[in-house]
Design an enzyme around this catalytic site. Structure first.
Site, PDB file in Angstrom:
ATOM      1  N   ALA A  14       3.443   1.661  -1.449  1.00  0.00           N
ATOM      2  CA  ALA A  14       3.531   2.991  -0.834  1.00  0.00           C
ATOM      3  C   ALA A  14       2.206   3.279  -0.134  1.00  0.00           C
ATOM      4  O   ALA A  14       1.134   3.169  -0.744  1.00  0.00           O
ATOM      5  CB  ALA A  14       3.798   4.048  -1.902  1.00  0.00           C
TER       6      ALA A  14
ATOM      7  N   VAL B  70      -0.028   1.165  -4.641  1.00  0.00           N
ATOM      8  CA  VAL B  70      -0.244   2.299  -3.737  1.00  0.00           C
ATOM      9  C   VAL B  70      -1.474   2.025  -2.889  1.00  0.00           C
ATOM     10  O   VAL B  70      -2.484   1.525  -3.392  1.00  0.00           O
ATOM     11  CB  VAL B  70      -0.440   3.614  -4.535  1.00  0.00           C
ATOM     12  CG1 VAL B  70      -0.717   4.773  -3.586  1.00  0.00           C
ATOM     13  CG2 VAL B  70       0.783   3.921  -5.385  1.00  0.00           C
ATOM     14  N   LYS B  71      -1.344   2.337  -1.624  1.00  0.00           N
ATOM     15  CA  LYS B  71      -2.513   2.222  -0.735  1.00  0.00           C
ATOM     16  C   LYS B  71      -3.007   3.611  -0.395  1.00  0.00           C
ATOM     17  O   LYS B  71      -2.225   4.490  -0.035  1.00  0.00           O
ATOM     18  CB  LYS B  71      -2.122   1.503   0.550  1.00  0.00           C
ATOM     19  CG  LYS B  71      -3.289   1.410   1.520  1.00  0.00           C
ATOM     20  CD  LYS B  71      -2.962   0.535   2.686  1.00  0.00           C
ATOM     21  CE  LYS B  71      -2.465   1.359   3.835  1.00  0.00           C
ATOM     22  NZ  LYS B  71      -2.487   0.626   5.094  1.00  0.00           N
ATOM     23  N   THR B  72      -4.307   3.804  -0.522  1.00  0.00           N
ATOM     24  CA  THR B  72      -4.867   5.103  -0.162  1.00  0.00           C
ATOM     25  C   THR B  72      -6.254   4.910   0.433  1.00  0.00           C
ATOM     26  O   THR B  72      -6.629   3.797   0.804  1.00  0.00           O
ATOM     27  CB  THR B  72      -4.872   6.044  -1.398  1.00  0.00           C
ATOM     28  OG1 THR B  72      -5.056   7.374  -0.946  1.00  0.00           O
ATOM     29  CG2 THR B  72      -5.971   5.697  -2.400  1.00  0.00           C
TER      30      THR B  72
END
Ligand code: R5P
Length: 266
Positions: free
Chosen positions: A141, A171-173
């Site tokens: 995501a 998750v990529k942020t």
């Protein structure tokens, strides 16, 4: 978790270190011919041996990457918007069937928490996860941020946690102050995007700080392929991610590689 899911996840996050260097070259899906990615095949060719995973779109994968190449693929499966429109209005662009035909190790989709289309993108993530679960495909995501959104630990922590609650496997942020809070509050691995091109030393510091505070790696694009020395850059980031090299040592390492490559003076 079934065997296929575990096997694919292990191709993205290296079991030896529990981390990953993901090379992101999917920018064209909304930015068009981004600087450095005018000819994606040529850009990535010298970098692939240093990438654990390559993140890109179906079109570039099929047209520019040799199928015999030995790099796991994380396929971006969301899109349908451009930098000229409302970015949050993305849809799912690739069927799971076609993703599997391309033998991907994972699929990626953006969510736009806080946008007027928040619900739509979160439900698209849930739908993708439901389908991906059927076939043992991990979902990355991407916590996309709009121009007006503050990239702080409160906001990014909210977006990451929601993605994880919906079932995203990774998750990529973005890195931010108090990043350890974002990590602590997210039960699945987080990788950081590099963001806009910054000086190499700062990008190495960013990578080091993220890893030190618990990131499981990077999903980095522009700070590698827009560097004047992309190979030196990805190799230095790799040292930070997999060998716990400090930012200072990685900067020395970067300069050593750059200087090695300079032609000898006559
Ligand atoms: C952006 O949405 C794309 O998914 C990129 O893959 C991502 O931002 C990472 O690339 P960069 O390090 O250039 O920010």
């Amino acid at each position: 978790m079934d065997w296929g899911m575990k096997n694919r996840l292990s191709k993205i996050i290296r079991p030896e270190t529990g981390r990953t260097v993901m090379l992101a070259v999917d920018h064209g899906y909304f930015l068009g011919p981004t600087t450095g990615l005018e000819e994606p095949g040529k850009t990535v060719a010298p970098l692939l041996q240093y990438a654990d995973t390559l993140m890109l779109t179906r079109g570039v994968l099929r047209a520019c990457i040799d199928p015999s190449v030995n790099v796991p693929i994380v396929l971006r499966v969301s899109g349908g918007t451009s930098i000229l429109g409302n970015l949050a209005d993305e849809g799912t662009t690739v069927s799971m069937r076609d993703a599997l035909r391309m033998n991907v190790s994972g699929v990626a989709l953006s969510i736009f928490v806080g946008s007027d289309l928040e619900r739509k993108t979160l439900l698209a993530l849930a739908d993708l996860i439901n389908e991906a679960q059927e076939y043992g495909v991990p979902v990355l995501a991407v916590t996309a941020v709009g121009k007006d959104m503050v990239r702080d630990a409160r906001y990014l922590g909210l977006a990451c946690r929601i993605a994880a609650e919906l079932g995203a496997h990774i998750v990529k942020t973005y890195y931010c102050d108090d990043f350890e809070k974002v990590i602590k509050n997210c039960p699945v691995p987080i990788v950081i995007a590099g963001g806009k091109k910054i000086p190499e030393r700062e990008a190495l510091e960013l990578s080091y700080n993220a890893i030190k505070r618990g990131a499981s790696g990077v999903d980095m694009g522009r700070n590698i392929f827009q560097s004047d020395h992309p190979v030196a850059m990805i190799r230095s980031v790799r040292e930070i991610v997999h060998n716990n090299m400090t930012a200072d040592k990685a900067w020395d390492f970067f300069n050593m590689i750059v200087n090695e490559k300079k032609p000898a003076m006559a």
